[in-house]
Design a protein around this motif. Structure first.
Motif, PDB file in Angstrom:
ATOM      1  N   CYS A 259      39.552  28.344   7.930  1.00 61.75           N
ATOM      2  CA  CYS A 259      40.401  28.142   6.753  1.00 61.75           C
ATOM      3  C   CYS A 259      39.706  28.802   5.568  1.00 61.75           C
ATOM      4  O   CYS A 259      38.488  28.654   5.400  1.00 61.75           O
TER       5      CYS A 259
ATOM      6  N   CYS B 254      37.338  26.902   3.086  1.00 61.87           N
ATOM      7  CA  CYS B 254      36.352  25.987   3.663  1.00 61.87           C
ATOM      8  C   CYS B 254      35.116  26.744   4.159  1.00 61.87           C
ATOM      9  O   CYS B 254      35.245  27.803   4.776  1.00 61.87           O
TER      10      CYS B 254
ATOM     11  N   ILE C  85      32.761  24.965   5.967  1.00 62.61           N
ATOM     12  CA  ILE C  85      32.148  24.090   6.982  1.00 62.61           C
ATOM     13  C   ILE C  85      31.741  24.873   8.237  1.00 62.61           C
ATOM     14  O   ILE C  85      30.622  24.700   8.735  1.00 62.61           O
TER      15      ILE C  85
ATOM     16  N   ARG D 152      45.541  28.123   7.905  1.00 57.89           N
ATOM     17  CA  ARG D 152      45.484  26.784   8.465  1.00 57.89           C
ATOM     18  C   ARG D 152      45.862  26.776   9.935  1.00 57.89           C
ATOM     19  O   ARG D 152      46.813  27.466  10.330  1.00 57.89           O
ATOM     20  N   PRO D 153      45.153  25.959  10.736  1.00 62.01           N
ATOM     21  CA  PRO D 153      45.588  25.792  12.124  1.00 62.01           C
ATOM     22  C   PRO D 153      46.964  25.138  12.139  1.00 62.01           C
ATOM     23  O   PRO D 153      47.271  24.333  11.283  1.00 62.01           O
TER      24      PRO D 153
HETATM   25  S1  SF4 Z   1      39.925  23.116  10.215  1.00 60.39           S
HETATM   26 FE1  SF4 Z   1      38.804  21.874   8.689  1.00 60.39          FE
HETATM   27  S2  SF4 Z   1      36.622  22.222   9.086  1.00 60.39           S
HETATM   28 FE2  SF4 Z   1      37.768  23.810  10.198  1.00 60.39          FE
HETATM   29  S3  SF4 Z   1      37.769  25.539   8.778  1.00 60.39           S
HETATM   30 FE3  SF4 Z   1      39.649  24.408   8.419  1.00 60.39          FE
HETATM   31  S4  SF4 Z   1      39.218  22.931   6.761  1.00 60.39           S
HETATM   32 FE4  SF4 Z   1      37.257  23.727   7.547  1.00 60.39          FE
END
Ligand code: SF4
Length: 461
Positions: A167, A170, A172, A290-291
């Protein structure tokens, strides 16, 4: 027992080395802290309640947004000033500074060592190097469930680490890496140990709960001699057999989420989905990468509610993402009206250092981002309030978190219903409770009033 052995035990019992611990960040970081503290205790170290009583301090940091970075750097500075011997772990440990070297070592060159998140072994190696391991580990002092930082009656159950998505807002994945799922047998064993130690509510967490097992091709593991696939639906089914509340966090709306709804309708897992939608407009979701951006979210929400009318949906959104037009923001508000979500958080977009979204064109001015966030919250507040109001008159189960007194000096129980996760959702204030009620017990109560976020209820006799 030979005298020599007794003396040795007495000596190590008298002076176990003490480690101070500062834990910052989200529930995933909290689970990392629990694992490190469990290992420290298993090896015979004591956990010191203050800096000056500690021989060394471990600081578990968060690096998600700028304010968290600041808080973490301040905590490290404080630990260095108060104690001097500091090992740093956690998300911020993986972040680079302006010169390209490690940010923490740039700002605080005196720290003894720095690791990234989810690095118990690495942290323990640094602890051993600076504070030698005691000779006689009293492993029987550590409960099978490990050391928990949450109250005794609920616990976070981390099922995987990292994330395969990218994403654009993000960072993370760059800090925690790609998805690594824990073997289902280990997860179930930990869950069983927690339940045996008195936990009444398991909070399943990860970066992406619905992706559980993708990285290991849903490998089959064994629990109590029975084969179980490393996959969200199968895990939920097995957890549902433990006889406690099971709450799912960070679920993405992939098609197989539909499979857990019947488990919720049957009472196997709580009818609660924490599902971060982030936006409703297709173009913005695409910019966010976004997934499951292309899923027909509204249709699916309606179908889930049809199959499980008690379903509570919590979500988070971002207002003022780069390029968001007024019409796209309005589409988000219309989505809220239609989706009738129960609990919702909204952040004004804030550029996170290292995130690709920072390079997107047409950033929304700061003031407009804040204004859209406020409009969003005002819009959603009416929806959430109406949904809470609709509960007045209903009977609900409440898990008691603590006991207190109300304004009339009556003893009340403060707890949560199936619709409320700890820390992030509302509370239920229950009057008319018996003297025997204690934290960690379930009550049955009738809702008599709804406040902005919380409910007031009377215990059913
Ligand atoms: S799904 Fe969540 S942790 Fe993974 S990249 Fe997207 S916001 Fe970040």
């Amino acid at each position: 027992m030979p005298t020599q052995t007794l003396k040795r035990i007495a000596k190590s019992k008298a002076q176990p080395p003490k480690v101070g611990f500062v834990s910052l960040g989200c529930p995933k970081a909290l689970v990392d802290s629990e694992q490190i503290i469990t290992q420290l205790r298993a090896e015979g170290y004591d956990i010191a309640p203050s800096y000056d009583g500690a021989d060394l301090v471990v600081v578990n940091t968060c690096g998600f947004i700028d304010s968290a970075v600041e808080e973490s750097l301040d905590a490290i500075g404080e630990a260095l000033a108060e104690n001097g011997k500091v090992i740093v772990t956690g998300c911020l440990g993986a972040k680079k500074g302006d010169s390209g070297s490690n940010l923490i070592q740039e700002v605080h060159p005196k720290v003894l060592a720095v690791t990234g998140p989810h690095a118990t072994d690495e942290v323990m190696a640094h602890v051993h190097a600076h504070l030698p391991q005691p000779h006689d580990p009293f492993i029987d002092l550590v409960p099978a469930a490990g050391i928990k930082l949450t109250p005794k009656h609920y616990a976070y159950l981390k099922i995987s680490e990292g994330c395969n998505h990218r994403c654009t807002f993000c960072i993370i994945p760059s800090m925690r890496g790609d998805l690594v799922s824990r073997p289902v047998a280990n997860v179930m064993q930990e869950a069983e140990n927690l339940v045996k130690s008195g936990v009444k509510e398991l909070l399943v967490i990860s970066q992406d709960t619905s992706a559980y097992g993708v990285d290991i091709k849903y490998r089959t593991g064994f629990w109590n001699g029975r084969p179980i696939k490393t996959r969200m639906t199968e895990l939920c089914g097995a957890l549902g057999e433990l006889g406690v509340w099971v709450r799912l966090h960070y679920v993405y709306p992939y098609p197989h989420v539909d499979e857990v709804i019947p488990l919720m309708a049957d009472g196997k897992v709580l009818p609660y989905l924490d599902i971060p939608f982030q936006h409703a407009n297709a173009r913005i979701l695409k910019l966010m990468k976004r997934p499951a951006a292309a899923e027909k979210t509204l249709e699916r929400i309606h179908a889930w509610r049809k199959a499980c009318p008690d379903l509570t949906i919590r979500s988070t959104f971002i207002a003022g993402f780069p390029g968001e037009t007024e019409a796209e923001f309005q589409e988000l508000l219309d989505f809220l009206t239609e989706a009738q979500l129960d609990r919702v958080g909204c952040f004004a977009y804030s550029p996170v250092e290292g995130a690709r979204a920072n390079d997107l064109p047409d950033p929304v001015p700061d003031a407009l981002r804040a204004e859209r966030q406020a409009r969003f919250m005002a819009h959603q507040e009416k929806i959430s309030a109406a949904r809470l109001q609709a509960k007045v008159g209903r009977e609900i189960d409440v898990l008691v978190d603590r006991l207190a007194e109300n304004d009339r000096k009556e003893r009340i129980a403060v707890g949560r219903s199936k619709a409320d996760a700890p820390e992030i959702d509302g509370l239920v204030y229950v009057t008319g409770v018996s003297k025997k009620v204690a934290p960690g017990e379930f009550l049955h109560a009738r809702v008599v009033a709804a406040q902005a976020h919380d409910l007031v209820a009377e215990a059913c006799t």
